[in-house]
Design a protein around this motif. Structure first.
Motif, PDB file in Angstrom:
ATOM      1  N   SER A  66      77.980 -15.268 -21.714  1.00  0.00           N
ATOM      2  CA  SER A  66      77.122 -14.433 -22.547  1.00  0.00           C
ATOM      3  C   SER A  66      75.698 -14.316 -22.020  1.00  0.00           C
ATOM      4  O   SER A  66      74.945 -13.492 -22.518  1.00  0.00           O
ATOM      5  N   GLY A  67      75.333 -15.107 -21.026  1.00  0.00           N
ATOM      6  CA  GLY A  67      73.982 -14.977 -20.486  1.00  0.00           C
ATOM      7  C   GLY A  67      73.679 -16.021 -19.430  1.00  0.00           C
ATOM      8  O   GLY A  67      74.401 -16.996 -19.261  1.00  0.00           O
ATOM      9  N   ILE A  68      72.589 -15.774 -18.729  1.00  0.00           N
ATOM     10  CA  ILE A  68      72.135 -16.685 -17.674  1.00  0.00           C
ATOM     11  C   ILE A  68      70.778 -17.221 -18.080  1.00  0.00           C
ATOM     12  O   ILE A  68      69.883 -16.467 -18.442  1.00  0.00           O
ATOM     13  N   GLY A  69      70.652 -18.539 -18.029  1.00  0.00           N
ATOM     14  CA  GLY A  69      69.376 -19.182 -18.336  1.00  0.00           C
ATOM     15  C   GLY A  69      68.605 -19.402 -17.048  1.00  0.00           C
ATOM     16  O   GLY A  69      68.325 -18.462 -16.321  1.00  0.00           O
ATOM     17  N   ASP A  70      68.328 -20.650 -16.740  1.00  0.00           N
ATOM     18  CA  ASP A  70      67.561 -21.004 -15.553  1.00  0.00           C
ATOM     19  C   ASP A  70      68.462 -21.192 -14.349  1.00  0.00           C
ATOM     20  O   ASP A  70      69.650 -21.470 -14.458  1.00  0.00           O
TER      21      ASP A  70
ATOM     22  N   ASN B 217      68.038 -32.403  -5.911  1.00  0.00           N
ATOM     23  CA  ASN B 217      68.832 -33.370  -5.142  1.00  0.00           C
ATOM     24  C   ASN B 217      69.732 -32.704  -4.102  1.00  0.00           C
ATOM     25  O   ASN B 217      70.879 -33.087  -3.919  1.00  0.00           O
ATOM     26  N   GLY B 218      69.236 -31.693  -3.436  1.00  0.00           N
ATOM     27  CA  GLY B 218      69.997 -31.019  -2.387  1.00  0.00           C
ATOM     28  C   GLY B 218      71.098 -30.107  -2.894  1.00  0.00           C
ATOM     29  O   GLY B 218      71.928 -29.655  -2.122  1.00  0.00           O
ATOM     30  N   GLY B 219      71.128 -29.838  -4.170  1.00  0.00           N
ATOM     31  CA  GLY B 219      72.150 -28.961  -4.727  1.00  0.00           C
ATOM     32  C   GLY B 219      71.548 -27.864  -5.582  1.00  0.00           C
ATOM     33  O   GLY B 219      70.354 -27.871  -5.876  1.00  0.00           O
ATOM     34  N   LEU B 220      72.377 -26.932  -5.961  1.00  0.00           N
ATOM     35  CA  LEU B 220      71.971 -25.821  -6.822  1.00  0.00           C
ATOM     36  C   LEU B 220      72.492 -26.072  -8.229  1.00  0.00           C
ATOM     37  O   LEU B 220      73.503 -26.734  -8.413  1.00  0.00           O
ATOM     38  N   TRP B 221      71.802 -25.527  -9.213  1.00  0.00           N
ATOM     39  CA  TRP B 221      72.309 -25.574 -10.571  1.00  0.00           C
ATOM     40  C   TRP B 221      71.974 -24.281 -11.293  1.00  0.00           C
ATOM     41  O   TRP B 221      71.012 -23.599 -10.963  1.00  0.00           O
ATOM     42  N   LEU B 222      72.822 -23.964 -12.251  1.00  0.00           N
ATOM     43  CA  LEU B 222      72.643 -22.794 -13.122  1.00  0.00           C
ATOM     44  C   LEU B 222      72.754 -23.260 -14.561  1.00  0.00           C
ATOM     45  O   LEU B 222      73.565 -24.126 -14.872  1.00  0.00           O
ATOM     46  N   LYS B 223      71.953 -22.694 -15.424  1.00  0.00           N
ATOM     47  CA  LYS B 223      72.135 -22.891 -16.861  1.00  0.00           C
ATOM     48  C   LYS B 223      72.683 -21.582 -17.413  1.00  0.00           C
ATOM     49  O   LYS B 223      72.016 -20.550 -17.356  1.00  0.00           O
ATOM     50  N   LEU B 224      73.894 -21.644 -17.896  1.00  0.00           N
ATOM     51  CA  LEU B 224      74.574 -20.460 -18.396  1.00  0.00           C
ATOM     52  C   LEU B 224      74.863 -20.615 -19.884  1.00  0.00           C
ATOM     53  O   LEU B 224      74.957 -21.726 -20.404  1.00  0.00           O
ATOM     54  N   HIS B 225      75.014 -19.483 -20.560  1.00  0.00           N
ATOM     55  CA  HIS B 225      75.380 -19.456 -21.972  1.00  0.00           C
ATOM     56  C   HIS B 225      76.784 -18.848 -22.067  1.00  0.00           C
ATOM     57  O   HIS B 225      77.063 -17.837 -21.418  1.00  0.00           O
ATOM     58  N   PHE B 226      77.636 -19.474 -22.858  1.00  0.00           N
ATOM     59  CA  PHE B 226      79.004 -19.004 -23.024  1.00  0.00           C
ATOM     60  C   PHE B 226      79.294 -18.754 -24.494  1.00  0.00           C
ATOM     61  O   PHE B 226      78.733 -19.406 -25.367  1.00  0.00           O
TER      62      PHE B 226
ATOM     63  N   ARG C 121      74.964 -22.940 -25.472  1.00  0.00           N
ATOM     64  CA  ARG C 121      73.752 -22.604 -24.737  1.00  0.00           C
ATOM     65  C   ARG C 121      73.426 -23.655 -23.684  1.00  0.00           C
ATOM     66  O   ARG C 121      73.690 -24.832 -23.856  1.00  0.00           O
ATOM     67  N   ASP C 122      72.816 -23.169 -22.607  1.00  0.00           N
ATOM     68  CA  ASP C 122      72.271 -24.019 -21.550  1.00  0.00           C
ATOM     69  C   ASP C 122      73.285 -25.010 -20.985  1.00  0.00           C
ATOM     70  O   ASP C 122      73.010 -26.197 -20.864  1.00  0.00           O
TER      71      ASP C 122
END
Length: 169
Positions: free
Chosen positions: A41-45, A50-59, A113-114
């Motif tokens: 339902s949306g994309i947060g941050d 620590n050498g990796g990627l992260w996404l905060k998504l809303h479902f 969320r998040d």
């Protein structure tokens, strides 16, 4: 009858009633989770750590049925983990430690969320590189990155694990 016998029968009766209610809720959960719709339902941050990627998504979890499902027993329904796939290979994972109390009333949507998904940069980079090599300058074919992305979420409802899937294909 002796009062002690009445108390024992009363406790047994309550135990049987609670067991029957839990079994009915479990059967309802099984029917309902086969029909629940799960969607992004949306994309947060977005970030790096620590050498990796992260996404905060809303479902969103939507109950398309005419049947309410609500359990308020402090942990009877918990969202456990989420997995992110690209071209069928897992590239991301999220452990969801926070308790989400799901209130899935008839026709309603519950929003998670998040949800922080940690993405493997190596797996993502490999898939992106393969897509670039395959498509070269045919920019229209790069939409396959989205159509080949999918998510799975595991929900523990009354001791039973349900896996919901979402893809963009």
């Amino acid at each position: 009858m002796k009062p002690r016998t009445l108390v024992i029968f009363g406790i047994l009766g309550v135990g049987v009633a609670v067991f029957a209610i839990l079994q009915a809720k479990k059967a309802q959960a099984m029917r309902l989770f086969e029909k629940i719709m799960f969607s992004l339902s949306g994309i947060g941050d977005v970030g790096m750590a620590n050498g990796g990627l992260w996404l905060k998504l809303h479902f969103a979890l939507t109950n398309p049925t005419a049947e309410d499902f609500y359990v308020n027993t402090n942990g009877a329904i918990q969202v456990k983990v989420m997995r992110m796939y690209l071209f069928g290979e897992q590239i991301g994972y999220a452990t969801i430690p926070d308790f989400y109390q799901l209130d899935l009333r008839a026709g309603q949507t519950a929003i998670l969320r998040d949800v922080k998904i940690e993405i493997s940069p190596i797996s993502l980079g490999t898939k992106l590189f393969d897509s670039i090599m395959k498509n070269k300058k045919n920019w229209a074919n790069y939409t396959e990155l989205l159509t080949k992305m999918s998510f799975e979420i595991d929900i523990d409802a009354l001791g039973q694990i349900y896996t919901l899937k979402q893809s963009f294909a």
